[in-house]
Write an enzyme that holds these catalytic residues in place. Structure first.
Site, short mmCIF file in Angstrom:
data_model
loop_
_atom_site.label_atom_id
_atom_site.label_comp_id
_atom_site.label_asym_id
_atom_site.label_seq_id
_atom_site.Cartn_x
_atom_site.Cartn_y
_atom_site.Cartn_z
N ASN A 1 5.81 -11.96 5.46
CA ASN A 1 5.29 -12.41 6.75
C ASN A 1 3.97 -13.14 6.50
O ASN A 1 3.13 -12.64 5.77
CB ASN A 1 5.06 -11.20 7.67
CG ASN A 1 6.34 -10.47 8.00
OD1 ASN A 1 7.39 -11.09 8.15
ND2 ASN A 1 6.28 -9.15 8.09
N GLY B 1 3.87 -12.74 11.82
CA GLY B 1 3.78 -11.29 12.02
C GLY B 1 3.00 -10.55 10.95
O GLY B 1 3.14 -9.33 10.80
N HIS C 1 1.76 -9.88 0.44
CA HIS C 1 2.68 -8.80 0.08
C HIS C 1 4.09 -9.18 0.51
O HIS C 1 4.29 -9.97 1.43
CB HIS C 1 2.27 -7.47 0.74
CG HIS C 1 2.15 -7.55 2.23
ND1 HIS C 1 1.03 -8.07 2.85
CD2 HIS C 1 3.01 -7.21 3.23
CE1 HIS C 1 1.21 -8.03 4.17
NE2 HIS C 1 2.40 -7.52 4.42
P1 5GP Z 1 2.86 -7.10 7.52
O1 5GP Z 1 2.98 -6.73 8.97
O2 5GP Z 1 1.46 -7.60 7.20
O3 5GP Z 1 3.93 -7.99 7.02
O4 5GP Z 1 3.07 -5.77 6.73
C1 5GP Z 1 2.08 -4.80 6.54
C2 5GP Z 1 2.79 -3.52 6.20
O5 5GP Z 1 1.84 -2.63 5.63
C3 5GP Z 1 3.38 -2.80 7.43
O6 5GP Z 1 4.78 -2.65 7.24
C4 5GP Z 1 2.65 -1.46 7.46
O7 5GP Z 1 3.47 -0.39 7.82
C5 5GP Z 1 2.12 -1.33 6.03
N1 5GP Z 1 0.87 -0.61 5.92
C6 5GP Z 1 -0.25 -0.79 6.66
N2 5GP Z 1 -1.22 0.04 6.26
C7 5GP Z 1 -0.70 0.77 5.23
C8 5GP Z 1 -1.23 1.80 4.40
O8 5GP Z 1 -2.38 2.23 4.52
N3 5GP Z 1 -0.41 2.31 3.45
C9 5GP Z 1 0.87 1.86 3.28
N4 5GP Z 1 1.60 2.43 2.32
N5 5GP Z 1 1.40 0.88 4.05
C10 5GP Z 1 0.63 0.35 5.01
#
Ligand code: 5GP
Ligand code: ZN
Length: 117
Positions: free
Chosen positions: A90, A96, A103
């Site tokens: 994303n 999103g 990542h």
């Molecule tokens: P994005 O929305 O940026 O594509 O994905 C971020 C992801 O990071 C989300 O799926 C969320 O659940 C995960 N996430 C956010 N904070 C943490 C954390 O402190 N530890 C872990 N293991 N995952 C996290």
């Protein structure tokens, strides 16, 4: 490697906050997503703080290639390679992205919808 003090993934990389780490090498770490959307949901993260996919350059080619190979390897190890999986990045507000450290989500274990919402 000094991480960004305001970045949650840099803190995980520095082991300042805990995560369920599945894989690690000198450039990449992979850990379980804290809020999984399927029975297998890992995050594959470069150790270098790159804000998003919009910020990569040709200098990052090797790293980006390694991430895909690690994703394929982890898909095999977690048992989703044969049933199928999705590797998602994303990017930015419309994409999103909620954590501003590049990542890739490795998601598998159920039939995923397409197109995304
Ligand atoms: P994005 O929305 O940026 O594509 O994905 C971020 C992801 O990071 C989300 O799926 C969320 O659940 C995960 N996430 C956010 N904070 C943490 C954390 O402190 N530890 C872990 N293991 N995952 C996290
Ligand atoms: Zn970071």
């Amino acid at each position: 490697m000094a991480g960004r003090s305001d970045c949650i993934f840099c803190k995980i990389i520095a082991q300042e906050i805990p995560a369920s780490i599945i894989y690690e090498d000198s450039h990449i770490i992979a850990f379980a997503d804290i809020n999984p959307v399927a029975s297998e949901h890992l995050l594959i993260v470069p150790k270098e703080h790159i804000q998003s996919l919009a910020d990569v350059s040709m200098d990052n080619c090797s790293l980006l290639g390694q991430i895909q190979v690690v994703a394929a390897q982890l898909a095999k190890e977690t048992g989703v390679a044969s049933s199928g999986f999705r590797l998602v990045c994303n990017c930015g507000i419309n994409g999103g992205q909620t954590v501003d450290h590049l990542h890739y989500h490795l998601i598998g274990g159920r039939k995923l919808q397409w197109p995304p919402g």
